[in-house]
Enzyme design. Sequence first.
Site, PDB file in Angstrom:
ATOM      1  N   GLU A  74      10.369  78.568  59.887  1.00 17.02           N
ATOM      2  CA  GLU A  74      10.670  79.487  58.795  1.00 17.02           C
ATOM      3  C   GLU A  74       9.404  80.079  58.198  1.00 17.02           C
ATOM      4  OE1 GLU A  74      12.665  81.635  55.819  1.00 17.02           O
ATOM      5  OE2 GLU A  74      13.288  80.828  57.762  1.00 17.02           O
ATOM      6  N   HIS A  77       7.647  82.663  60.435  1.00 16.53           N
ATOM      7  CA  HIS A  77       8.371  83.931  60.324  1.00 16.53           C
ATOM      8  C   HIS A  77       7.969  84.662  59.037  1.00 16.53           C
ATOM      9  CE1 HIS A  77      11.490  86.893  60.291  1.00 16.53           C
ATOM     10  NE2 HIS A  77      12.116  86.351  59.264  1.00 16.53           N
ATOM     11  N   HIS A 139      19.976  91.334  56.394  1.00 18.56           N
ATOM     12  CA  HIS A 139      18.577  91.037  56.705  1.00 18.56           C
ATOM     13  C   HIS A 139      18.259  91.383  58.159  1.00 18.56           C
ATOM     14  CE1 HIS A 139      14.734  89.337  55.837  1.00 18.56           C
ATOM     15  NE2 HIS A 139      14.863  88.328  56.679  1.00 18.56           N
ATOM     16  N   HIS A 246      33.262  91.500  69.024  1.00 19.95           N
ATOM     17  CA  HIS A 246      31.917  91.834  69.499  1.00 19.95           C
ATOM     18  C   HIS A 246      31.953  92.164  70.997  1.00 19.95           C
ATOM     19  CE1 HIS A 246      27.570  91.818  69.762  1.00 19.95           C
ATOM     20  NE2 HIS A 246      27.608  90.875  70.692  1.00 19.95           N
ATOM     21  N   HIS A 307      18.668  88.087  74.533  1.00 18.64           N
ATOM     22  CA  HIS A 307      19.760  89.018  74.238  1.00 18.64           C
ATOM     23  C   HIS A 307      19.469  89.793  72.950  1.00 18.64           C
ATOM     24  CE1 HIS A 307      23.731  90.610  74.741  1.00 18.64           C
ATOM     25  NE2 HIS A 307      24.184  90.102  73.613  1.00 18.64           N
TER      26      HIS A 307
END
Length: 651
Positions: A74, A77, A139, A246, A307
């Site tokens: 975290e 990032h 986000h 999706h 992906h």
Amino acid sequence: MYKNYKNWVLVTGLLALIVVALGAYTRLSDAGLGCPDWPGCYGFLTVPKHEADIAQAAQSYPDMMFETAKAWKEMIHRYFAGTLGLLILALFVYAFLKRQSPTTPVKLPLLLLLLVIFQAALGMWTVTMNLQPLIVMGHLLGGFSILALLTLLYLRLNAKPIMGGDAGARRYFGLSLVALSVLIIQIALGGWLAANYAAPHCNGLPLCSNAQPFSLSSVFQLPLEHGNYEFGVLSQQARMSIHLLHRIWALVTCIVLALIMWRIYSRAYSQKIKSCAVSVLVVLFCQIALGLAVVHWHIPLSMALAHNLMAAILLLTLIYAITSKHKLKSTNLKLQIERSVVMALTIDKKAIQPINTLPLITRSYNLLQDYLAISKFKVVAMLVLTAWVGLALAPDVGRGMGVQFISLLGIGLLSAAAAVINHVVDSEIDSKMARTRHRPVAKGRLSKAHALSFAAIIGVAGFIMLMLWANTLTAILTLFALVGYAFVYTSFLKRATPQNIVIGGLAGAMPPLLGWVSETGQMAAAPWLLVMIIFTWTPPHFWALAIARKSDYARAKIPMLPVTHGIDFSKTCVVAYSVLLAIVCIFPYLIGMSGLIYLIGASGLNAVFIYKAIKLKLAANDDTAMDLFRFSIIHLMVLFIILFIDKWLLL
């Protein structure tokens, strides 16, 4: 100064792509709440590592379980995201100071600055609201939006009008925006799927094997009254429905993008716009393959991350294709008609010979030859040889020779698919060069549709082989090598910079690593030395050919080094790279990967390489250049064979 600004925009865009990747990795590895506060971590600016700090963190957040690995994911990032925000602020300040200059737009940097501030707020709310799905999806979309705007800014700073008044492409501008809208919806659905942890709740292909019925109304539930949304709070039926929607929209996206891009490709006059359309189709194919593989192999982290990244690349590729239509300059339609008439009158009469007059066996043989030609069979054979050596040097894990052969065949098929796409994208350039004008696609013996269909078939076959008989990492790396060669090099670098072959050579240097990874399932330092050998070998190999065929490349307007910097400078670079190659070739011996046999053989080969490079430097002509080019092929082939023999004798 302006050039530096463009370079900083490019660097910022690359950093934005890294931030998107890190965000996806953090989310997919369930590290979104690795630090329960913001912007620090348990009250510290970095991850607590001392026992006293960890104890204090436990007291401050008694309901949270401190995990060092997740906390670091975290925070890394956040560090990268913070750096990205500072770079965007710097870009805005420069654009504001130069706002009077017509070449420095200020609206896009301002929009980027406002967006990155809002994105920071979304990042804070993601943590403080315990991964509320709507915030998490916002986000994700914010990260994609920043990446897209940086790409758009860079393209505007590098706008080069396309001559020709390509009315064939411009008429599809509205449809391109439709394709972009469809893709954005699909990305948003992917974000909603990830935010609700719905990926594991739909097994099987093409539909879910779960017994729950599909419910469209449950897809858009907004769970707003809950304490912690980690691992999802919606029902099984809702999450299965989200996943299935999706997939359904992915099919819609695939059909819409494929039809529109193919229409643009078939109607456009500009080779650049044709290349853009092909690039979108290539990346779309890769994304489809990754999506199917993610479901089939039950969401492995590496493939899910790939992906996500491929979705970002597809978005950027489509934006590039759309903005290219704004770079058109209208010219007299008469010029286009005259050009078409000239091309029609200069068609080789042999090309219009009725093929039905030939015997069936002869036609079949000629067709096979053409398919082998567009597959670059000899080049692919060399790549498979280097992959085989990489596989042979890898630690033995007990895989059978049959499985190893299929793995190498999969690498070869994907390499051949990349070569076919190269023939299609470069068909117009090939038709202008004496060396390549007789290639099947350039000559018209094979249509572009047939060539692309062939590429799709062998590409899918190769990818499936690697997934089933090698491993996921090999399949992904090989797929990225295909994209690097067919998209990054062929469609962009080859036409953009004289360093095209230096940068783009990395894609062609990957096979030894792919062979190693296919055997072990993981990367290591040793095979990268083999990659470095091919990477260093590639520039002198191609520059020797470019020196001999300088007029061809100049006629086709390809910025090869001899065309842009002259033959003398190119000869010097060939000599310098040949010396560097000799040094790099010693490294396998120095680290113990090979023995004395390889050292002696490599030293002899490199001595001849340097001699021929110096000979070219002293007397550059077509003969000395082609002599070095031909020997370089022998050099690489024999070098890897000696490396294998040396390894075999040491066993």
